[in-house]
Write a protein that holds these residues in place. Structure first.
Motif, PDB file in Angstrom:
ATOM      1  N   ARG A   1       0.801   4.041  -2.876  1.00  0.00           N
ATOM      2  CA  ARG A   1       0.562   5.436  -2.507  1.00  0.00           C
ATOM      3  C   ARG A   1       1.623   6.347  -3.114  1.00  0.00           C
ATOM      4  O   ARG A   1       1.299   7.372  -3.721  1.00  0.00           O
TER       5      ARG A   1
ATOM      6  N   ASP B   1      -6.353  -4.597  -5.188  1.00  0.00           N
ATOM      7  CA  ASP B   1      -6.072  -3.496  -6.113  1.00  0.00           C
ATOM      8  C   ASP B   1      -5.878  -3.986  -7.544  1.00  0.00           C
ATOM      9  O   ASP B   1      -4.933  -3.590  -8.235  1.00  0.00           O
TER      10      ASP B   1
ATOM     11  N   ASP C   1      -1.348  -5.836   2.622  1.00  0.00           N
ATOM     12  CA  ASP C   1      -2.178  -5.614   1.434  1.00  0.00           C
ATOM     13  C   ASP C   1      -3.650  -5.802   1.791  1.00  0.00           C
ATOM     14  O   ASP C   1      -4.028  -6.795   2.424  1.00  0.00           O
TER      15      ASP C   1
ATOM     16  N   ARG D   1       0.823  -1.207   0.000  1.00  0.00           N
ATOM     17  CA  ARG D   1       0.000   0.000   0.000  1.00  0.00           C
ATOM     18  C   ARG D   1       0.858   1.259   0.000  1.00  0.00           C
ATOM     19  O   ARG D   1       0.508   2.262  -0.626  1.00  0.00           O
TER      20      ARG D   1
ATOM     21  N   SER E   1      -0.074   3.649   4.798  1.00  0.00           N
ATOM     22  CA  SER E   1      -1.302   3.801   4.025  1.00  0.00           C
ATOM     23  C   SER E   1      -1.993   5.105   4.387  1.00  0.00           C
ATOM     24  O   SER E   1      -1.783   5.662   5.467  1.00  0.00           O
TER      25      SER E   1
END
Length: 749
Positions: A381, A647, A628, A377, A675
């Motif tokens: 990002r 994702d 995740d 993540r 995150s």
């Protein structure tokens, strides 16, 4: 009616092998008890077809396979019947021995087959197709299986799982049993990882003396490993000595003698921190000393060229319509002129803007730039924020899982990363051993930019790398402190900075345009009810958002009425209740159903996934990383599998793989690090006091982008702000860097 929890004993012949794990002792067999054919699971990977065994355990209902017998203990013995001997020899237990040759052996020697193979193997040449060389191979193969069997049986007879036996065999081979019998504490090594208490119990049964040097050394390493679990890489020698002598009842001199032996063997290391002697595990001493040496060497080779890149930065400003403030320009200039930089700062201070400029200018110089982060993540990002591809550190280094249970990296000093500049984001999450692996995989003249906020939680594993590098005063550090005008309007940003400075926060603000709210609740029922209202109605209706996709509940603790375990059950029932047409499956006490929000909690580099590409094609790959978050798209109860979308990467999980999955409607602050979520609700109630401190609160607050709502006690919130010392770790990296670089060279801007 079978009682699923009643402990029972079954005996019989192994009819067939249904499944055998390649990475653990887990196996599934069909056992012929004479009355029935039973499906048996457990640590059975050493069991062979045709073998006579006794298992102790209980029945359990498997969602996929129905009623099975779960074996906790297994006592194997070689088969006695000719048919059993044939099944055993033809099962593949002896490499290269084919079924047709096994049949000829049994036809000729019958029930004496094992005796011939073990004690008079040259007789095997009487069998068609067996030469002297082949006979010797069969004899050696049988001898090896007997040694493995002896090892596993020995451990099982002492109540130790076959998993530990396999680890011992994989590392020490035919010498494993002899090593364990002479020193049971070798089982405590990281290669096997048996607990000290279990090894100590075995040692007492074997008559090992209470003041044995092996026992003292094992307990010292047990304490050091416990320290490592708490994030420390070193332990004061005085503390280590007192705890060891108190627990084991040995003298101070006996402790010192055992310690001297481990230091002489370089299994432990002594290092002075703040003029006090500390003891370190070999792996952590190696990691921190390598990091210190490599950083200081890179510092020498990437000396500041004193080149002024102001004109280049001016042009970058014009091209992007951005005006960099003074410290940002200094950071960009230093990254270009020196090539080693730590870029740190809180929310709203422009780290991403600065980083974008550095990446752009590196690429304009023709440099190959790699970007990575410690979690999936976090990598996604930074990729979204910069527009450049980012990978997890494990994926970048091409992590590989091998049978010893440790993570190995394909990329290292013998096969380096092909990059001219490496940027690591969320550096506060990177532990000492992982950063060591990174530095081993980059060339000595590679430009290195470390980006992070040292006020956030440190790494889960041992070390405090980012903070130690910054605090050493010997490396190039730029602190961004100016909060930009647009960020100043955010109470999330303003309050985050107040928290990290230990200043009080106004919790009474109820203005309509605020993005930070505090709601007082001092009982678990009140916390739960308000959480349900926020997720089920209030926020989704007011802001037209999805509670599944746009909101995240974060809490410090797993346990208690306001911990993740209970809140996940509550939110699952609220947001994704049981309904007709929604399939579900139960694994390790948790119900997973179609539509659930879930999280991977352990790295798995082998699990396969597929993803749709922009051109309508399909891409495949492997690896789902700890942290995740995904959503269950399908559940096939009949096959016992789930399809989970992370994702866009869709992976198929069997029932056994689901042990690495948890519901993620509510996650801990530690799991949230790296995150960001649009709307965050933080609960502060219950759990250990050790979880309530300033850095944890700061980390939780900075996970929110658009809105943060804190639910809990005002007194607890304020107490966390005052609790500033919980983030202290004992590490050696800072003094190691200072020792090599010289304490008087402070290059921080």
């Amino acid at each position: 009616m079978i009682d699923e929890k009643q402990r029972l004993t079954l005996s019989g012949e192994v009819d067939s092998i249904v499944f055998k794990s390649e990475t653990s002792a887990y196996g599934v067999i069909m056992l012929d008890t004479g009355d029935d054919l039973e499906s048996v699971t457990g640590s059975l990977a050493d069991v062979q077809a045709g073998e006579m065994i006794t298992v102790e355990g209980y029945y359990e209902n498997n969602a996929k396979y129905g009623l099975q017998f779960r074996a906790e203990v297994c006592y194997p013995q070689l088969p006695a019947s000719t048919e059993g001997i044939f099944k055993y020899l033809s099962s593949g237990v002896i490499k290269g021995l084919k079924a047709k040759v096994a049949r000829r052996i049994v036809d000729l020697f019958g029930e004496e087959s094992f005796d011939v193979i073990e004690n008079d193997y040259m007789k095997l040449t009487q069998v068609e197709g067996i030469s002297k060389k082949t006979a010797k191979k069969i004899h050696d193969g049988f001898a090896e299986t007997n040694k493995v069997r002896s090892l596993l049986t020995f451990l099982k007879n002492h109540g130790i799982s076959a998993d530990y036996g396999y680890r011992a065999w994989n590392n020490w081979g035919e010498h494993a049993l002899e090593m364990i019998q002479s020193n049971p504490y070798v089982l405590c090594s990281p290669l096997v990882a048996l607990s000290f208490e279990e090894a100590d119990t075995l040692a007492r049964k074997l008559g090992i003396a209470a003041d044995s040097e092996h026992r003292i050394a094992a307990y010292m390493e047990f304490l050091l490993n416990k320290q490592a679990e708490d994030g420390n890489t070193a332990m004061p020698i005085t503390t280590l000595g007192k705890q060891t002598t108190d627990r084991l009842g040995v003298t101070s001199e006996q402790f010192k003698q055992a310690l001297r032996s481990r230091l002489d063997d370089e299994m432990l290391f002594c290092y002075e921190i703040d003029r006090k002697k500390h003891i370190m595990l070999r792996s952590l001493f190696t990691a921190e000393s390598f990091i210190a040496r490599r950083l200081c060497l890179m510092r020498q080779l990437t000396y500041d060229t004193q080149t002024d890149f102001s004109a280049v930065i001016d042009l970058e400003e014009q091209n992007n319509g951005i005006k960099y403030e003074k410290t940002q320009r200094e950071a960009i200039n230093l990254a270009l002129s020196k090539g080693f930089l730590v870029l740190t700062g809180g929310p709203g201070t422009g780290k991403t803007t600065t980083l974008n400029a550095i990446i752009s200018l590196y690429q304009q110089q023709g440099l190959e730039v790699f970007i990575c982060a410690p979690t999936g993540r976090a990598a996604k990002r930074i990729s979204d924020l910069t527009g450049f591809e980012a990978k997890t550190i494990h994926r970048l280094l091409e992590a590989q899982y091998v049978s010893d249970g440790f993570t190995h990296f394909k990329k290292n000093e013998n096969d380096m990363l092909d990059c001219d500049a490496l940027i690591i984001d969320e550096m506060s999450m990177v532990d000492a051993q992982l950063f060591e692996a990174v530095l081993r995989a980059v060339s000595i003249n590679c430009k290195l930019v470390l980006v992070g906020d040292s006020n956030q939680l440190p790494s889960v594993s041992a070390g405090n790398v980012l903070k130690d590098i910054i605090d050493s005063g010997a490396m190039s550090v730029v602190r961004l402190t100016e909060v930009f005008r647009q960020a100043e309007r955010s109470k999330i940003v303003v309050n985050a900075h107040r928290i990290v400075e230990g200043e009080p926060v106004d919790l009474s603000d109820r203005s309509q345009d605020s993005d930070f709210y505090f709601m007082q609740r001092t009982d678990p029922a009140g916390v739960s009810a308000l959480v349900c209202d926020l997720f089920g109605k209030r926020l989704p209706e007011k802001y037209h958002i999805s509670p599944m996709l746009d909101m995240q509940l974060i809490t410090p603790t797993h346990m208690g009425p306001a911990g993740t375990a209970e809140l996940n059950k509550t939110l699952q029932q609220l947001l994704n209740p049981k309904a007709a047409g929604k399939s579900e499956i139960k694994s390790h006490g948790t119900i997973f159903r179609t539509g659930d929000k879930v999280m991977q909690i352990r790295n798995d580099y082998q699990i396969q996934w597929k993803r749709k590409t922009d051109d309508g094609g399909e891409e495949s790959g492997a690896g789902i990383i700890n942290g995740d978050i995904g959503y269950i798209e399908k559940v096939n109860k009949l096959l016992g599998i789930c399809e989970i979308n992370f994702d866009g990467r869709v992976a198929v999980y069997s029932t056994s793989l689901l042990e690495n999955i948890v519901l993620a409607y509510a996650i801990t602050v530690h799991k949230s690090q790296g995150s960001e979520f649009d709307y965050v609700v933080v609960t502060l109630y219950g759990g250990s006091e050790r979880l309530y401190y300033r850095n944890l609160l700061y980390t939780a607050v900075t996970r929110a982008k658009k809105m943060l709502i804190v639910v809990g006690s005002t007194a607890l919130f304020n107490k966390m702000i005052r609790s500033s010392n919980r983030n202290t770790r004992i590490t050696a990296l800072k003094p190691m860097i200072q020792e090599l670089a010289g304490e008087d060279d402070d290059t921080e801007l």
